[in-house]
Scaffold this active site. Structure first.
Site, mmCIF file in Angstrom:
data_model
loop_
_atom_site.group_PDB
_atom_site.id
_atom_site.type_symbol
_atom_site.label_atom_id
_atom_site.label_comp_id
_atom_site.label_asym_id
_atom_site.label_seq_id
_atom_site.Cartn_x
_atom_site.Cartn_y
_atom_site.Cartn_z
ATOM 1 N N HIS A 26 0.853 -1.191 0.000
ATOM 2 C CA HIS A 26 0.000 0.000 0.000
ATOM 3 C C HIS A 26 0.890 1.243 0.000
ATOM 4 O O HIS A 26 1.853 1.317 0.778
ATOM 5 C CB HIS A 26 -0.900 -0.008 1.241
ATOM 6 N N ASP A 28 -6.939 -2.072 4.457
ATOM 7 C CA ASP A 28 -5.600 -1.522 4.686
ATOM 8 C C ASP A 28 -5.283 -1.409 6.180
ATOM 9 O O ASP A 28 -4.485 -0.558 6.598
ATOM 10 C CB ASP A 28 -5.440 -0.144 4.009
HETATM 11 C C1 GAR Z 1 1.349 0.625 -6.372
HETATM 12 O O1 GAR Z 1 1.726 1.939 -6.115
HETATM 13 C C2 GAR Z 1 0.695 0.015 -5.141
HETATM 14 O O2 GAR Z 1 1.275 0.438 -3.935
HETATM 15 C C3 GAR Z 1 -0.711 0.535 -5.271
HETATM 16 O O3 GAR Z 1 -1.010 0.431 -6.627
HETATM 17 C C4 GAR Z 1 0.191 0.599 -7.376
HETATM 18 C C5 GAR Z 1 0.310 -0.563 -8.331
HETATM 19 O O4 GAR Z 1 1.371 -0.360 -9.227
HETATM 20 N N1 GAR Z 1 -1.630 -0.207 -4.470
HETATM 21 C C6 GAR Z 1 -2.684 0.325 -3.876
HETATM 22 O O5 GAR Z 1 -2.963 1.496 -3.949
HETATM 23 C C7 GAR Z 1 -3.510 -0.662 -3.085
HETATM 24 N N2 GAR Z 1 -4.425 0.016 -2.227
HETATM 25 P P1 GAR Z 1 1.867 -1.531 -10.153
HETATM 26 O O6 GAR Z 1 0.617 -2.103 -10.860
HETATM 27 O O7 GAR Z 1 2.779 -0.855 -11.146
HETATM 28 O O8 GAR Z 1 2.529 -2.559 -9.314
#
Ligand code: GAR
Length: 222
Positions: A109, A145
């Site tokens: 997160h 979360d």
């Molecule tokens: C990342 O920044 C992750 O921390 C976030 O989504 C992005 C996914 O990036 N997750 C959340 O916000 C979950 N609540 P990615 O698809 O390039 O790995």
């Protein structure tokens, strides 16, 4: 034996890619058996390119969350994973679903939990005038979360940061944090007892910090 991972995602898949690269360069002794997405995520293409099974359980093709989760559980059951990694999985899972995987489902997160659960974490950290931002890897529990935090990466906020820039600066730290945390989880006896994390039976008093307790290459703990 290598740990068996399942990755769930909704988007670009850069955190998945970081895990896969760590596996390919022997920094993480694991195998990603499949990547499952709830929509036509770009990251599914990355997984396919690596020769990894991909499964699309399209939420929009299911009338409600219960039927979506039933399809998801069926797909997951085919793989018998040791760890389920939510890497940019943007769907809220029901308490009943989460409880089936308690202690072996983790999420990354983009905030220093317990700050900024939910969405728009970068903008919220900036709006609050925070000096620091970061990312957390936590056990998934029914509270959104809200599960016990295993590890965090911290990043100083700069005066000209905007939400997009901050997100972009944080992303490489997320990749290091997730791979280092998975290296720890797959080489140490980690368990969850009533919201308390135990590492080799020792209670974890505070989240492990990237650069202090964990390095970018694996576990840096004593
Ligand atoms: C990342 O920044 C992750 O921390 C976030 O989504 C992005 C996914 O990036 N997750 C959340 O916000 C979950 N609540 P990615 O698809 O390039 O790995």
């Amino acid at each position: 034996m290598s740990a068996r991972l399942l990755v769930l995602m909704s988007g670009r898949g850069t955190n998945f890619k970081a895990l896969q690269q760590a596996i390919e360069s022997s920094r993480l002794d694991a195998n990603i058996d499949a990547v499952i997405a709830d929509r036509a995520a770009a990251g599914l293409g990355l997984a396919r390119d690596c020769g990894i099974d991909t499964v699309l359980i399209d939420r929009r093709r299911h009338p409600d969350r219960a039927s979506f989760e039933a399809s998801l559980a069926t797909a997951m059951a085919g793989y018998a994973p040791d760890w389920i990694v939510l890497a940019g999985f943007m769907r809220v899972l029901s308490a009943g679903f989460v409880e089936r995987f308690l202690g072996r489902m983790i999420n990354i997160h983009p905030s220093l939990l317990p700050k900024y659960r939910g969405l728009d974490t970068h903008a919220r950290a900036l709006a609050a005038g925070d000096a620091e931002h970061g990312a957390s890897v936590h056990f998934v529990t029914p509270e959104l979360d809200g599960g016990p935090v295993i590890s965090q990466a911290r990043l100083a906020i700069e005066s000209d940061d905007k939400p997009d820039r901050l997100a972009e600066r944080l992303l490489p730290l997320e990749h290091r944090l997730l791979t280092a945390t998975m290296a720890l989880l797959t080489t140490t006896r980690v368990s969850l007892h009533h919201e308390q994390i135990l590492l080799d039976n020792q209670p974890l008093a505070e989240p492990l910090l990237l650069g202090r307790d964990l390095d970018g290459l694996g576990s840096g703990r004593d």
